[in-house]
Scaffold this motif. Structure first.
Motif, PDB file in Angstrom:
ATOM      1  N   PHE B  53       0.825  -1.206   0.000  1.00 23.31           N
ATOM      2  CA  PHE B  53       0.000   0.000   0.000  1.00 23.31           C
ATOM      3  C   PHE B  53       0.863   1.261   0.000  1.00 23.31           C
ATOM      4  CE2 PHE B  53      -1.730   3.670   2.058  1.00 23.31           C
ATOM      5  CZ  PHE B  53      -2.705   3.991   1.132  1.00 23.31           C
ATOM      6  N   CYS B  54       1.858   1.299   0.895  1.00 19.40           N
ATOM      7  CA  CYS B  54       2.663   2.527   1.015  1.00 19.40           C
ATOM      8  C   CYS B  54       3.369   2.848  -0.307  1.00 19.40           C
ATOM      9  CB  CYS B  54       3.669   2.391   2.157  1.00 19.40           C
ATOM     10  SG  CYS B  54       2.865   2.336   3.776  1.00 19.40           S
ATOM     11  N   SER B  55       3.911   1.827  -0.956  1.00 21.67           N
ATOM     12  CA  SER B  55       4.592   2.095  -2.226  1.00 21.67           C
ATOM     13  C   SER B  55       3.582   2.520  -3.293  1.00 21.67           C
ATOM     14  CB  SER B  55       5.377   0.869  -2.685  1.00 21.67           C
ATOM     15  OG  SER B  55       4.514  -0.222  -2.819  1.00 21.67           O
ATOM     16  N   TYR B  56       2.414   1.850  -3.292  1.00 22.65           N
ATOM     17  CA  TYR B  56       1.347   2.220  -4.238  1.00 22.65           C
ATOM     18  C   TYR B  56       0.962   3.690  -4.046  1.00 22.65           C
ATOM     19  CZ  TYR B  56      -3.538   2.746  -5.735  1.00 22.65           C
ATOM     20  OH  TYR B  56      -4.714   3.214  -6.289  1.00 22.65           O
ATOM     21  N   LEU B  67      10.789   5.727  -6.086  1.00 20.63           N
ATOM     22  CA  LEU B  67      10.474   6.229  -4.750  1.00 20.63           C
ATOM     23  C   LEU B  67       9.489   5.275  -4.074  1.00 20.63           C
ATOM     24  CD1 LEU B  67      11.209   8.622  -2.961  1.00 20.63           C
ATOM     25  CD2 LEU B  67       9.206   9.839  -3.854  1.00 20.63           C
ATOM     26  N   GLY B  68       8.593   4.726  -4.865  1.00 21.53           N
ATOM     27  CA  GLY B  68       7.655   3.732  -4.346  1.00 21.53           C
ATOM     28  C   GLY B  68       8.380   2.484  -3.857  1.00 21.53           C
ATOM     29  N   VAL B  69       9.371   2.053  -4.609  1.00 24.00           N
ATOM     30  CA  VAL B  69      10.151   0.869  -4.203  1.00 24.00           C
ATOM     31  C   VAL B  69      10.861   1.143  -2.878  1.00 24.00           C
ATOM     32  CG1 VAL B  69      12.131  -0.570  -4.814  1.00 24.00           C
ATOM     33  CG2 VAL B  69      10.444   0.024  -6.558  1.00 24.00           C
ATOM     34  N   LEU B  70      11.479   2.304  -2.785  1.00 26.64           N
ATOM     35  CA  LEU B  70      12.181   2.657  -1.539  1.00 26.64           C
ATOM     36  C   LEU B  70      11.206   2.745  -0.371  1.00 26.64           C
ATOM     37  CD1 LEU B  70      14.711   5.361  -2.818  1.00 26.64           C
ATOM     38  CD2 LEU B  70      15.217   3.014  -2.098  1.00 26.64           C
ATOM     39  N   THR B  71      10.007   3.237  -0.647  1.00 28.56           N
ATOM     40  CA  THR B  71       8.990   3.327   0.399  1.00 28.56           C
ATOM     41  C   THR B  71       8.604   1.933   0.900  1.00 28.56           C
ATOM     42  OG1 THR B  71       8.141   5.327  -0.633  1.00 28.56           O
ATOM     43  CG2 THR B  71       6.704   4.236   0.958  1.00 28.56           C
ATOM     44  N   ILE B 123      -1.820   3.032 -11.149  1.00 32.41           N
ATOM     45  CA  ILE B 123      -0.561   3.781 -11.065  1.00 32.41           C
ATOM     46  C   ILE B 123       0.355   3.327 -12.191  1.00 32.41           C
ATOM     47  CG2 ILE B 123      -0.648   4.182  -8.574  1.00 32.41           C
ATOM     48  CD1 ILE B 123       1.311   1.794  -8.273  1.00 32.41           C
ATOM     49  N   ASP B 124       1.449   4.060 -12.367  1.00 29.67           N
ATOM     50  CA  ASP B 124       2.435   3.645 -13.369  1.00 29.67           C
ATOM     51  C   ASP B 124       2.968   2.264 -12.994  1.00 29.67           C
ATOM     52  OD1 ASP B 124       2.098   6.019 -14.625  1.00 29.67           O
ATOM     53  OD2 ASP B 124       3.855   6.989 -13.737  1.00 29.67           O
ATOM     54  N   GLN B 125       3.180   1.442 -13.997  1.00 32.04           N
ATOM     55  CA  GLN B 125       3.711   0.092 -13.764  1.00 32.04           C
ATOM     56  C   GLN B 125       5.159   0.026 -14.229  1.00 32.04           C
ATOM     57  OE1 GLN B 125      -0.075  -1.124 -15.851  1.00 32.04           O
ATOM     58  NE2 GLN B 125       0.386  -3.055 -14.843  1.00 32.04           N
ATOM     59  N   PHE B 126       5.844  -0.992 -13.720  1.00 29.55           N
ATOM     60  CA  PHE B 126       7.203  -1.230 -14.220  1.00 29.55           C
ATOM     61  C   PHE B 126       7.148  -1.508 -15.714  1.00 29.55           C
ATOM     62  CE2 PHE B 126       7.988  -2.812  -9.789  1.00 29.55           C
ATOM     63  CZ  PHE B 126       8.958  -1.873  -9.469  1.00 29.55           C
ATOM     64  N   GLU B 127       8.123  -1.001 -16.410  1.00 28.48           N
ATOM     65  CA  GLU B 127       8.249  -1.381 -17.819  1.00 28.48           C
ATOM     66  C   GLU B 127       9.331  -2.438 -17.942  1.00 28.48           C
ATOM     67  OE1 GLU B 127       8.761   1.970 -20.327  1.00 28.48           O
ATOM     68  OE2 GLU B 127       6.834   2.841 -19.768  1.00 28.48           O
ATOM     69  N   GLU B 128       9.265  -3.205 -19.000  1.00 29.85           N
ATOM     70  CA  GLU B 128      10.282  -4.246 -19.186  1.00 29.85           C
ATOM     71  C   GLU B 128      11.643  -3.611 -19.455  1.00 29.85           C
ATOM     72  OE1 GLU B 128       8.974  -6.861 -22.236  1.00 29.85           O
ATOM     73  OE2 GLU B 128       7.416  -7.763 -21.001  1.00 29.85           O
ATOM     74  N   TRP B 129      12.660  -4.214 -18.895  1.00 26.74           N
ATOM     75  CA  TRP B 129      14.041  -3.802 -19.162  1.00 26.74           C
ATOM     76  C   TRP B 129      14.744  -4.957 -19.875  1.00 26.74           C
ATOM     77  CZ3 TRP B 129      16.790  -1.278 -14.302  1.00 26.74           C
ATOM     78  CH2 TRP B 129      16.211  -0.024 -14.054  1.00 26.74           C
ATOM     79  N   GLU B 216       4.033  -3.808 -10.009  1.00 26.35           N
ATOM     80  CA  GLU B 216       3.897  -4.703 -11.166  1.00 26.35           C
ATOM     81  C   GLU B 216       2.440  -4.740 -11.644  1.00 26.35           C
ATOM     82  OE1 GLU B 216       6.273  -6.694 -12.709  1.00 26.35           O
ATOM     83  OE2 GLU B 216       4.780  -7.520 -14.091  1.00 26.35           O
ATOM     84  N   LEU B 217       1.511  -4.788 -10.670  1.00 33.83           N
ATOM     85  CA  LEU B 217       0.097  -4.864 -11.032  1.00 33.83           C
ATOM     86  C   LEU B 217      -0.475  -3.499 -11.388  1.00 33.83           C
ATOM     87  CD1 LEU B 217      -1.097  -7.303  -8.219  1.00 33.83           C
ATOM     88  CD2 LEU B 217      -0.765  -7.845 -10.635  1.00 33.83           C
ATOM     89  N   GLY B 218       0.159  -2.450 -10.851  1.00 36.60           N
ATOM     90  CA  GLY B 218      -0.324  -1.095 -11.120  1.00 36.60           C
ATOM     91  C   GLY B 218      -1.592  -0.749 -10.391  1.00 36.60           C
ATOM     92  N   ILE B 219      -1.833  -1.428  -9.274  1.00 32.62           N
ATOM     93  CA  ILE B 219      -3.093  -1.203  -8.548  1.00 32.62           C
ATOM     94  C   ILE B 219      -2.913  -1.673  -7.107  1.00 32.62           C
ATOM     95  CG2 ILE B 219      -4.274  -3.435  -8.856  1.00 32.62           C
ATOM     96  CD1 ILE B 219      -5.974  -0.165  -9.725  1.00 32.62           C
ATOM     97  N   PHE B 220      -3.753  -1.187  -6.219  1.00 33.64           N
ATOM     98  CA  PHE B 220      -3.828  -1.774  -4.878  1.00 33.64           C
ATOM     99  C   PHE B 220      -5.285  -2.111  -4.607  1.00 33.64           C
ATOM    100  CE2 PHE B 220      -4.392  -1.901  -0.315  1.00 33.64           C
ATOM    101  CZ  PHE B 220      -3.321  -2.662   0.075  1.00 33.64           C
ATOM    102  N   GLN B 221      -5.476  -3.190  -3.873  1.00 33.20           N
ATOM    103  CA  GLN B 221      -6.813  -3.603  -3.481  1.00 33.20           C
ATOM    104  C   GLN B 221      -6.704  -4.232  -2.106  1.00 33.20           C
ATOM    105  OE1 GLN B 221      -8.896  -7.048  -5.357  1.00 33.20           O
ATOM    106  NE2 GLN B 221     -10.119  -5.507  -6.355  1.00 33.20           N
TER     107      GLN B 221
END
Lengths: 323, 310
Positions: B53-56, B67-71, B123-129, B216-221
């Motif tokens: 949730f916090c990162s979302y 910043l979300g990952v660090l959170t 939210i924005d999702q990870f893009e493939e690298w 990854e999912l771009g959402i929280f529930q």
């Protein structure tokens, strides 16, 4: 004799006084409780009933209590019993998994109106009513548009468990797609869970990997599949609530449940002393099912025409659905 | 059957299995570190949920994924600090404390979501690298080297964790504290400090797992993890408390899930069998757990609070 009469009169007066306290009186509104499996704002099944009750809040002077997130049936049963004990006039058990609990609890509270869905079963109890959505109608409309839209002729559907409302929607969607595009291959994946968002996302990705360029799905975990569609820019058809917020660029349309159509009848019945024993359904005909389009989506006019024709056909009876 | 054996399907299925395994791997690596020092944390799922949730929320507000990952990591660290205080100096029973942490994370993540967000918003999702050069390799490149960054991070952490546990002085202390805290203490190792460190590290990985899932999912529930944290704990036992074993368990779980999903998508599993098939990853993992786990024994001091002189 005179003494006896006075005594009887006193007892009658006390009884009447007591009844005036316990019998439901709706002059000052009604107390309504909702018990539902997922979050109140899930943009799906639970939100549809919460939105409906809130729509009627002023009209019926409702005092509303909500217990959401009760995926565990025992938790839901405890909440149902608790609300009935607290004197709520109408208790809405919004989940087809709650039927067994309701069947046990309702006879203990004969003055409470219980309603539940989606189902048509009232268990023969006078204080239980049931409601359901003819979600296959909207499913058929969505499928008709999806069939007209697909270029790859592969359409993907993500469902939870093949029961109740979800099965009805998916079956209608498949029928609609096939009716409008006989060459379309509709791949259906029931992931086996109402709550696994990650699995739903992977199911969506599996559809896309297999060539799907249009997708749909039902139940609260479907937000995962919508995310997969959003990432791959694949068109999405929603159901239960307007899902445009989940993907403004990809959501084409949503079948929205307007449960207020049946709740109005249930509340009026409760006011008139009829606490249950009947079944209700929302349909395209009675306005309980509404197809809401995303104005921002550049929908092909031919697909829109297919959808409009399906709506008209279902309402006038020229399209017969198999369920 | 020929439908499922096409190259496209096989590649998609293996890539899907790797993605599905990622949050399990991150969480179970963290749990393995803690358990090697004798600390069981049943609260992994709660930490994942709060981290998710916090990162979302941070990504929703800032549109900054990293910043979300660090959170998510920071959330795990804070939860870890609480759990470490409860279980190390206060010596609370680990099982019950972990359940408390889980319930706290479950409830708090939902409460914060309801109060701060309300309706799920993407939210924005990870893009493939795609990894340069390697991603160009036919078939293998697409399967293994065209993923989002969290997938690479999770799998790169496997040798890192294995190295720290097996090849460093700190790792030796961790193992000593998990096997015989009395002996470690007599040799001058601070049992409390080591356990504090492993709990913090483990929880930060659980928070990272939650962040990886949400972004990854771009959402929280509500209850987004759907009990993934508990499966991660089981995978630690499956992996015999070793990083490569934990990775094998996570991959097994993810791959079976992906194969079942793909088979259902292609209509190879009849609808009537759909729900039973959905249980396959859990059933097969439990069976494998029974076979594998009996060959190894758990850290001797697992779940036991340490009191000098007891």
């Amino acid at each position: 004799m005179k003494k006896m009469s006075l005594k009887k009169l006193a007892i009658a007066a006390a009884t009447a006084a007591s009844l005036s306290v316990t019998a439901p009186s709706y002059a000052d509104g009604m107390k309504v409780a909702i018990i539902a499996p997922s979050a109140s704002n899930d943009l799906a099944f639970t939100q549809s009933i919460v939105d409906a009750v809130n729509t009627l809040k002023d009209e019926y002077k409702l005092e509303v209590a909500i217990t959401d997130g009760t995926f565990i049936v025992d938790d839901a049963a405890a909440a149902i019993r608790s609300y009935a004990k607290e004197g709520y006039d109408v208790v809405i058990a919004h989940g087809s998994q709650y039927g067994g609990s309701l069947k046990e609890i309702a006879p203990d509270f004969p003055d409470t109106a219980f309603t539940w869905g989606t189902s048509a079963d009232t268990f023969g109890l006078p204080n239980v009513s049931a409601y359901e959505a003819k979600s296959n109608q909207g499913g058929y409309v969505m499928g008709a548009m999806a069939g007209a839209m697909t270029k790859s002729n592969v359409i993907g559907v993500v469902g939870p468990i093949e029961v109740g409302d979800a099965k009805l929607y998916v079956d209608g969607f498949v029928d609609g797609a096939k009716a409008n595009n006989a060459d379309a291959q509709v791949n259906v994946n029931y992931i086996g869970s109402f709550g696994d968002v990650a699995l739903s996302a992977e199911a969506g990705k599996a559809h896309i990997a297999n060539g799907a360029d249009v997708m749909s799905g039902t139940a609260q975990m479907v937000v995962g599949a919508v995310g997969a569609a959003r990432s791959a820019d694949v068109a999405w058809f929603g159901t239960q609530a307007n899902q445009t917020k989940l993907g403004k660029k990809i959501v084409v349309a949503s079948q929205v449940y307007k449960w207020e159509v049946v709740l109005r009848t249930i509340f009026d019945n409760a006011k008139a002393g009829k606490l249950g024993g009947d079944q209700h359904e929302i349909t395209l005909e009675n306005g309980g099912l509404v197809i809401e389009f995303n104005d921002k989506y550049p929908l092909d006019p031919a697909a829109r025409a297919a959808g409009d024709a399906a709506i008209a056909g279902i309402i006038d009876g020229s399209i017969k659905l198999s369920h | 059957m020929s439908d499922i054996l096409t190259t496209t399907v096989i590649v998609a299925t293996i890539a899907s299995g790797i993605r599905l395994a990622t949050p399990f791997l991150l969480a179970s690596l963290g749990e393995a570190i803690g358990q090697r020092s004798g600390v069981l944390n049943l609260g992994v799922d709660g930490v994942m949920l709060l981290g998710a949730f916090c990162s979302y929320y941070v990504v929703l507000e800032t549109e900054n994924i990293w910043l979300g990952v660090l959170t998510g990591i920071a959330t795990g660290l804070i939860m870890g600090l609480f759990y470490a205080i409860i279980t190390v100096p206060l010596r609370a029973e680990q099982g019950v404390s972990g359940i408390g942490i889980y319930l706290f994370g479950l409830g708090m993540s939902d409460l914060l979501f309801q109060k701060l967000v309300g309706t799920p918003l993407p939210i924005d999702q990870f893009e493939e690298w795609p990894v340069p050069v390697l991603s160009e390799i036919p078939i293998v490149g697409e399967m293994l080297f065209q993923h989002t960054p969290m997938v690479y991070i999770a799998f790169l952490l496997v040798p890192v964790v294995a190295f720290i546990i097996n090849r460093t002085t700190f790792g030796l202390s961790v193992r000593a504290v998990g096997e015989s805290p009395e002996s470690a203490d007599s040799l001058g190792v601070s049992v409390g400090k080591v356990r504090f460190a492993t709990i913090m590290a483990g929880n930060s990985l659980a928070g990272l797992a939650g962040a990886a899932l949400a972004i990854e999912l771009g959402i929280f529930q509500q209850n987004l993890t759907n009990a993934m944290g508990f499966i991660a704990i089981a995978l630690v036992y499956f992996g015999a408390w070793r990083a490569p074993g934990v990775m094998a368990g996570s991959l097994l779980f993810g791959m079976i899930g992906a194969i079942v999903l793909q088979a259902k998508t292609l209509g190879l599993i009849p609808r009537a069998w759909s729900d039973i098939a959905a249980m396959a990853p859990a059933i097969i993992t439990i069976l494998a757990l029974i076979i594998v786990a009996n060959r190894f024994r758990q850290p001797a001091a697992l779940t036991k609070p340490y009191v000098r002189g007891d």
